[in-house]
Design an enzyme around this catalytic site. Structure first.
Site, PDB file in Angstrom:
ATOM      1  N   THR A 104       0.757  -1.324  -0.065  1.00  0.00           N
ATOM      2  CA  THR A 104       0.052   0.026  -0.014  1.00  0.00           C
ATOM      3  C   THR A 104       0.713   1.114  -0.182  1.00  0.00           C
ATOM      4  O   THR A 104       1.965   1.191   0.539  1.00  0.00           O
ATOM      5  CB  THR A 104      -0.955  -0.087   1.264  1.00  0.00           C
TER       6      THR A 104
ATOM      7  N   GLU B  98      -5.899  -3.886  -0.247  1.00  0.00           N
ATOM      8  CA  GLU B  98      -6.346  -5.288   0.819  1.00  0.00           C
ATOM      9  C   GLU B  98      -7.461  -5.763   0.281  1.00  0.00           C
ATOM     10  O   GLU B  98      -7.655  -6.827   1.008  1.00  0.00           O
ATOM     11  CB  GLU B  98      -6.632  -4.420   2.308  1.00  0.00           C
TER      12      GLU B  98
ATOM     13  N   LYS C 238     -13.626  17.588  11.079  1.00  0.00           N
ATOM     14  CA  LYS C 238     -14.136  17.473  12.321  1.00  0.00           C
ATOM     15  C   LYS C 238     -14.516  18.927  12.987  1.00  0.00           C
ATOM     16  O   LYS C 238     -13.631  19.566  13.409  1.00  0.00           O
ATOM     17  CB  LYS C 238     -13.561  16.763  13.413  1.00  0.00           C
TER      18      LYS C 238
ATOM     19  N   TRP D  80     -19.195  16.119  11.692  1.00  0.00           N
ATOM     20  CA  TRP D  80     -18.176  15.528  10.546  1.00  0.00           C
ATOM     21  C   TRP D  80     -18.737  16.211   9.321  1.00  0.00           C
ATOM     22  O   TRP D  80     -20.091  16.180   8.990  1.00  0.00           O
ATOM     23  CB  TRP D  80     -18.241  13.892  10.529  1.00  0.00           C
TER      24      TRP D  80
HETATM   25  P1  ADP Z   1      -3.972   3.822  -0.725  1.00  0.00           P
HETATM   26  O1  ADP Z   1      -4.594   4.999  -1.545  1.00  0.00           O
HETATM   27  O2  ADP Z   1      -3.962   4.045   0.756  1.00  0.00           O
HETATM   28  O3  ADP Z   1      -2.673   3.518  -1.207  1.00  0.00           O
HETATM   29  P2  ADP Z   1      -5.370   2.091  -2.070  1.00  0.00           P
HETATM   30  O4  ADP Z   1      -4.756   2.480  -3.317  1.00  0.00           O
HETATM   31  O5  ADP Z   1      -5.583   0.513  -2.019  1.00  0.00           O
HETATM   32  O6  ADP Z   1      -4.718   2.436  -0.904  1.00  0.00           O
HETATM   33  O7  ADP Z   1      -6.865   2.827  -2.170  1.00  0.00           O
HETATM   34  C1  ADP Z   1      -7.721   2.416  -1.175  1.00  0.00           C
HETATM   35  C2  ADP Z   1      -8.846   3.603  -0.953  1.00  0.00           C
HETATM   36  O8  ADP Z   1      -9.128   4.519  -2.022  1.00  0.00           O
HETATM   37  C3  ADP Z   1      -9.964   3.307  -0.266  1.00  0.00           C
HETATM   38  O9  ADP Z   1      -9.920   2.959   1.077  1.00  0.00           O
HETATM   39  C4  ADP Z   1     -10.571   4.805  -0.552  1.00  0.00           C
HETATM   40  O10 ADP Z   1     -10.665   5.474   0.509  1.00  0.00           O
HETATM   41  C5  ADP Z   1     -10.361   4.922  -1.923  1.00  0.00           C
HETATM   42  N1  ADP Z   1     -11.164   4.615  -2.937  1.00  0.00           N
HETATM   43  C6  ADP Z   1     -11.242   3.418  -3.684  1.00  0.00           C
HETATM   44  N2  ADP Z   1     -12.109   3.663  -4.545  1.00  0.00           N
HETATM   45  C7  ADP Z   1     -13.061   4.600  -4.263  1.00  0.00           C
HETATM   46  C8  ADP Z   1     -14.007   5.355  -4.848  1.00  0.00           C
HETATM   47  N3  ADP Z   1     -14.916   4.676  -5.680  1.00  0.00           N
HETATM   48  N4  ADP Z   1     -14.720   6.466  -4.214  1.00  0.00           N
HETATM   49  C9  ADP Z   1     -14.153   6.837  -3.034  1.00  0.00           C
HETATM   50  N5  ADP Z   1     -12.885   6.385  -2.626  1.00  0.00           N
HETATM   51  C10 ADP Z   1     -12.445   5.432  -3.149  1.00  0.00           C
END
Ligand code: ADP
Length: 551
Positions: free
Chosen positions: A186, A331, A439, A444
């Site tokens: 990640t 994940e 917040k 929120w």
């Molecule tokens: P990171 O951005 O932490 O590297 P990921 O690439 O796995 O991790 O991204 C996952 C996150 O991306 C999700 O937990 C969510 O916050 C965001 N996300 C994914 N798809 C969407 C969506 N369609 N709308 C809003 N947020 C999204």
């Protein structure tokens, strides 16, 4: 009593064997780093992956060893997907947009034995070659004619020579389907990057589910162009789905600008694509600025961050390209939910249907989800109450590689860090990531809604809403905006644009215009950097009392 069915393991190699046997003539087209357009078939893929599997073994890679890649979407990367995982080793896709220090940390943590790279990333490899501790061989993914002249990379090998030197008689081994197949870190927006370790079983089950009509919806009739990189959650599973269904694959290589993508869509008859909103922004600007159209595209899957409503409208209303909004994480392999409408929604009017499509949607079979309060208690699915989104299922991570962040699960559920509502139809809507939520006075405010409104203004190219510190309300929304080239809009005009669209106290307290918003390694806005830069803006500029007081 057990059933009397064969206990055949679910292995990634079986996808390739199927594609080669059943869809052998289907094409895989790649725009390559070398500048050419390369064409091959699934039959060629099978042959070359078997040769490569032998080559990787000849380099001393054993089952369970990690093999790193720093590569774009292309046929050689696809060959590695199948050769490495298929032979029982673990494919570790590194994200080339990370800093060399982070890459070194990740390659060391993963203990990568061999590192395959596209020529674009030569400077990156030169920068880390002497630092990574476990890598024994570096392989440039090209032919002899394009091999780089460099003295900074020891043990530099040529991909095409390695492949050509091997016969194609490799037999894919059979092993436990729970064996690790690939590894993806990640992006580490909090703390060190964490390795998500997929298994053959999780990948196969995810592939079945992802291909479904209400999920990514692809078949042998489709031509898929994954814009989402193969180093970002396995390109959302599309390299596996394509083999399962026998779809034609088109890889864009390094050329992700609007013109290059559109040219490839048209030349190859692409019907389905997938990517994060920032990529589609560039494509739409090119298409609309040059009066072009999409002649074969029927669907695009948008996820990774929230699909702005203006983008969905542009695709669906002006270009007749259906948008499927999807949610997932590294994940979650990643497909978790899609906003595919149900028959019960057929009677809704266009605005209501659009509102549902803009949600992140309902789970695909295999994924369960719930929302909980701060004490972990389940919250109602009323479409209004928001809480932390928790998920579980056979392709959801149960922990991280080498036990980083021990105890990742809570009562067997994975806490996503996303804040969401779920409605009575099961449609989930992300209102924020828990670390981005604003917040204000104990309540929120979801930053995504505020960004979507700003993005609907014709002069706005990109908008981020962050929490700025406030003496009375703790935090208040602050809007950071990039204007479209040549377009003009003032702070007050933009703030007025919120009127009637949102509760008044949600209106941002101020607007800052910037030339660009920093994007992270996966193309998402890096709000943490914006917070570092601007969180004291309201205090410093004395922008109090806030709009909440006025409400
Ligand atoms: P990171 O951005 O932490 O590297 P990921 O690439 O796995 O991790 O991204 C996952 C996150 O991306 C999700 O937990 C969510 O916050 C965001 N996300 C994914 N798809 C969407 C969506 N369609 N709308 C809003 N947020 C999204």
């Amino acid at each position: 009593m057990n059933g009397l069915m064969m206990d055949r393991p679910l292995l990634i190699s079986s996808l390739l064997v199927h594609a080669e046997g059943q869809h052998g003539e289907r094409e895989i087209v790649s725009r390559r780093v070398e500048g050419d357009i390369h064409r091959m078939t699934y039959k060629d893929l099978g042959r070359r992956a078997r040769q490569l599997a032998r080559a990787v073994a000849a380099l001393g890679v054993k089952p369970g060893d990690r093999v790193g890649t720093l590569a774009w979407n292309g046929h050689r990367h696809l060959e590695l997907y199948y050769a490495v995982s298929g032979s029982g080793a673990v494919l570790h896709t590194l994200n080339p947009r990370l800093h060399p220090d982070q890459l070194t940390w990740i390659a060391d943590h993963a203990e990568d034995q061999v590192l395959f790279f596209d020529l674009t990333f030569l400077p990156l490899i030169e920068a880390i070659a002497s630092r990574v501790k476990t890598v024994r061989h570096f392989v440039a993914m090209t032919d002899r004619a394009h091999m780089p002249e460099t003295t900074k990379i020891p043990n530099l090998l040529c991909y095409e020579e390695l492949v050509a030197a091997q016969p194609d008689d490799f037999v894919w081994p059979e092993f436990d389907e729970r064996t690790a197949s690939s590894l993806c870190y990640t992006s580490g927006t909090t703390g060190n990057p964490k390795g998500v370790l997929y298994s053959h079983r999780s990948t196969l089950l995810h592939t079945f589910a992802a291909a479904l009509h209400d999920a990514l919806d692809v078949s042998s009739a489709d031509t898929i162009l994954p814009v989402v990189p193969m180093f970002h959650v396995n390109a959302w599973g599309l390299p596996y789905v394509a083999c399962m269904v026998g779809a034609k694959l088109v890889f864009p290589g390094p050329a992700l600008d609007g013109k290059s993508l559109h040219d490839l869509f048209e030349a190859e008859g692409v019907t389905v694509s997938a990517g994060v909103p920032t990529v589609w922004q560039g494509l739409l600007t090119h298409v609309e600025g040059n009066n072009l159209k999409f002649s074969t595209m029927r669907r695009t899957i948008i996820g990774g961050s929230a699909c702005p409503p203006a983008m969905m409208d542009a695709f669906q209303q002006r270009h007749d390209v259906k948008v499927l909004h999807a949610w997932g994480m590294t994940e979650t392999s990643p497909v978790g939910t899609t906003a595919a409408l149900k028959p019960v929604h057929a009677s809704l009017d266009a605005d209501q249907r659009r509102a549902l499509q803009l949600k992140q949607g309902r789970t695909v079979f295999g994924v369960e989800m719930k929302i909980v309060d701060v004490n972990g208690q389940p919250l109602p699915h009323d479409g209004k109450t928001s809480g932390e989104l928790m998920v579980r299922g056979p392709w959801i991570a149960s922990g991280y590689f080498k036990g980083e962040a021990q105890g990742a699960l809570v009562d067997g559920w994975f806490p996503t860090g996303d804040v969401a509502t779920i409605d009575a139809d099961g449609f989930m809507n992300i209102t924020d990531r828990s670390k981005d939520v604003i917040k204000s006075g104990g309540e929120w405010i979801g930053s995504i809604d505020l960004e979507n409104i700003a993005m609907a203004h014709p002069a706005v190219a990109m908008a981020a809403c962050i929490a700025a510190r406030h003496p009375k309300w703790d935090e208040r929304p602050l809007l950071i905006v990039v204007k479209k080239p040549g377009a003009e809009v003032t702070r007050d005009e933009l703030l007025q644009f919120y009127e009637g669209k949102i509760a008044r106290w949600w209106t941002p307290d101020d607007v800052i215009f910037v030339d660009s918003i920093p994007l992270g390694a996966t193309g998402k806005m890096q709000k943490s950097l914006l917070r570092d830069a601007y969180q004291d803006h309201l205090i410093a500029s004395d922008k109090v009392p806030s709009s909440k007081e006025a409400a």
